[in-house]
Design a protein around this motif. Structure first.
Motif, mmCIF file in Angstrom:
data_model
loop_
_atom_site.group_PDB
_atom_site.id
_atom_site.type_symbol
_atom_site.label_atom_id
_atom_site.label_comp_id
_atom_site.label_asym_id
_atom_site.label_seq_id
_atom_site.Cartn_x
_atom_site.Cartn_y
_atom_site.Cartn_z
ATOM 1 N N LYS A 3 39.650 33.986 -20.457
ATOM 2 C CA LYS A 3 41.386 33.468 -19.758
ATOM 3 C C LYS A 3 42.310 32.996 -21.198
ATOM 4 N N TYR A 4 43.432 32.240 -21.050
ATOM 5 C CA TYR A 4 44.004 31.852 -21.988
ATOM 6 C C TYR A 4 45.632 31.917 -21.734
ATOM 7 N N ILE A 44 37.708 28.502 -16.913
ATOM 8 C CA ILE A 44 36.864 29.238 -17.400
ATOM 9 C C ILE A 44 35.506 28.928 -17.957
ATOM 10 N N GLN A 74 34.483 29.538 -23.544
ATOM 11 C CA GLN A 74 34.391 30.783 -23.042
ATOM 12 C C GLN A 74 33.025 31.847 -23.628
ATOM 13 N N GLY A 110 40.977 41.320 -19.073
ATOM 14 C CA GLY A 110 40.749 39.853 -18.151
ATOM 15 C C GLY A 110 39.631 39.409 -18.764
#
Length: 343
Positions: A308-309, A200, A175, A305
Motif C-alpha cells: 500500500k502506498y 498497513i 509492510q 496491491g
C-alpha cells in the motif's frame, strides 16, 4: 521549431532554518530550448514527467563551505533530484525515442543528458503510475528494501519501532516487517497518518504529538530494531527502551535539519551496556547488490496491491519550494511528488 521556455527550479539563497518557499527555491523561465535543433552531442533530450521531493534536499541547500556527505547545490543553478522522464530525441544507440528513464536529474521541464551514467531505463511492464518510480518503486522504496535486506537481521516475533511510519520509507518498512512476522510500533504526526499505519499492519500506531513516546515504548517494548528518520529526543528514548543486541538503522535526523544542528545523544552508554549495533544507511551503497532484485519484486507487488502506498501530489515545478517546506514540517500525507507532464 522556435525555442520555447524551459522552466527550472533554481537554488536562489541558502536558508538559515526552514527554507522560504518564495526565495530559497525560485521557479525560473528565462532559459529557452529548441526541442528539434538543440545539439545533443551524442546524448539524449528528455522531457520531465515527475520529480520526487525529499527531506534530504534540505542538507544540500547550504553554502559550499559547510561540508557534508552530499555536495551542496550551486547557487543560481537548478537543484537536482530523482525523476522519471521520457526520451524526445536520442543520439545514444542504447536509448530510443519514447522510452522512459529514471535518474537524478535537474529540476527542469527539459534537459539534455550527456550520457547514461546513473540512468536506468524503466519498462514499466506492470503499468503502475510513473510517479511510483520516484517513490515506493524508486529511491524511498529502495531505502527501505535495501536497508531491510542489509541491516535488519529480522527474526519472527521481534519488535521494531519505526518513526515517520506513514512516510514513503517508513510505510514500506512497516509492510516488510509484517511480512517477516515482526511486531511493529510506529509513530506519525496526525490521526490520519496513524490510521494509515494501522491499515498497513502496524500493531501499535500512535501520534507522537499527542501521546508519549516514552510511555508507548515502555508499555510495548523493548525494541529489537529501531528504524530512525528523526534523531533527537526519540533516538535517546529508543536507546533507553532497546533490547539487548538491538539494531539501530539510522536513515535520517530530520529534527536537526532546520534547527541549527543535530541534538547530542545523552544515552549513548546504552550502546555499550546493551551491545547495540548502530548502522547508518545510505541507499546508494547497495544499488549494485540489491537493485535488480528490487525492480524484479516491488513494482509487481505494487501492481497486485500487495504493498500500500500514498502520494502527496502537486502539479508544476513552481510548487517545488512550498512542497519542500511541507515535507520538512510533516504537512504532507504520502510521498511528495511534482507532476510536470502526463506524457
Amino acid at each position: 521549431m522556435s525555442p520555447i521556455p524551459n522552466g527550472r527550479v533554481i537554488f536562489n539563497e541558502a536558508p538559515v532554518a526552514y527554507p522560504d518557499p518564495r526565495t530559497t527555491l525560485v521557479y525560473d523561465t528565462s532559459e529557452t530550448i529548441d526541442l528539434e535543433t538543440s545539439p545533443l552531442n551524442g546524448g539524449i533530450l528528455v522531457k520531465s514527467l515527475v520529480f520526487s521531493i525529499d527531506p534530504y534536499l534540505r542538507g544540500r541547500l547550504r553554502s559550499p563551505e559547510t561540508k557534508s556527505y552530499n555536495e551542496a547545490f550551486a547557487l543560481g543553478q537548478p537543484i537536482r533530484n530523482f525523476s522519471v522522464a521520457v526520451v524526445l530525441r536520442s543520439e545514444n544507440a542504447n536509448v530510443k525515442v519514447g522510452e522512459h528513464v529514471y535518474g537524478h536529474f535537474p529540476l527542469a521541464e527539459y534537459h539534455i543528458l550527456k550520457d547514461l551514467t546513473g540512468v536506468r531505463k524503466i519498462e514499466n511492464k506492470e503499468g503502475i503510475a510513473w510517479s511510483h518510480y520516484t517513490g515506493i518503486a524508486g529511491m524511498p522504496g529502495k531505502t527501505a528494501y535495501y536497508g531491510w535486506k542489509a541491516y535488519a537481521k529480522a527474526k519472527k516475533g521481534e519488535t521494531i519501532f519505526v518513526t515517520t511510519g506513514a512516510g514513503p520509507v517508513g510505510s514500506m518498512v512497516i509492510q516488510l516487517a509484517k511480512l517477516d512476522g515482526l511486531k511493529v510500533i510506529a509513530s506519525a504526526g496526525s490521526s490520519e497518518k496513524v490510521q494509515f499505519m494501522k491499515d498497513i499492519g502496524a500493531d501499535v500506531a500512535f501520534n507522537y504529538k499527542t501521546e508519549s513516546t516514552d510511555e508507548i515504548l515502555k508499555k510495548h517494548g523493548p525494541i529489537d530494531i529501531y528504524w530512525d528518520h528523526v534523531g533527537g529526543e526519540v533516538l535517546d528514548l529508543a536507546l533507553i527502551h532497546a533490547a539487548k543486541f538491538a539494531r539501530f538503522i539510522e536513515v535520517g535526523l530530520i529534527t536537526g535539519y532546520n534547527s541549527g544542528g543535530i541534538q547530542p545523544v545523552k544515552n549513548f552508554g546504552n550502546v555499550l551496556s546493551k551491545s547495540l549495533t548502530i548502522q547508518g544507511l545510505y541507499v546508494g551503497n547497495f544499488e549494485e547488490q540489491y537493485g535488480e532484485a528490487f525492480y524484479n519484486d516491488i513494482p509487481g507487488r505494487i501492481a497486485r496491491g500487495e504493498i500500500k502506498y500514498l502520494e502527496y501530489v502537486k502539479h508544476g515545478l513552481q510548487s517545488a519550494g512550498q512542497l519542500l517546506v511541507d515535507v520538512l514540517k510533516g504537512d504532507n500525507f504520502g510521498k511528495a511528488v511534482i507532476i510536470v507532464a502526463d506524457k
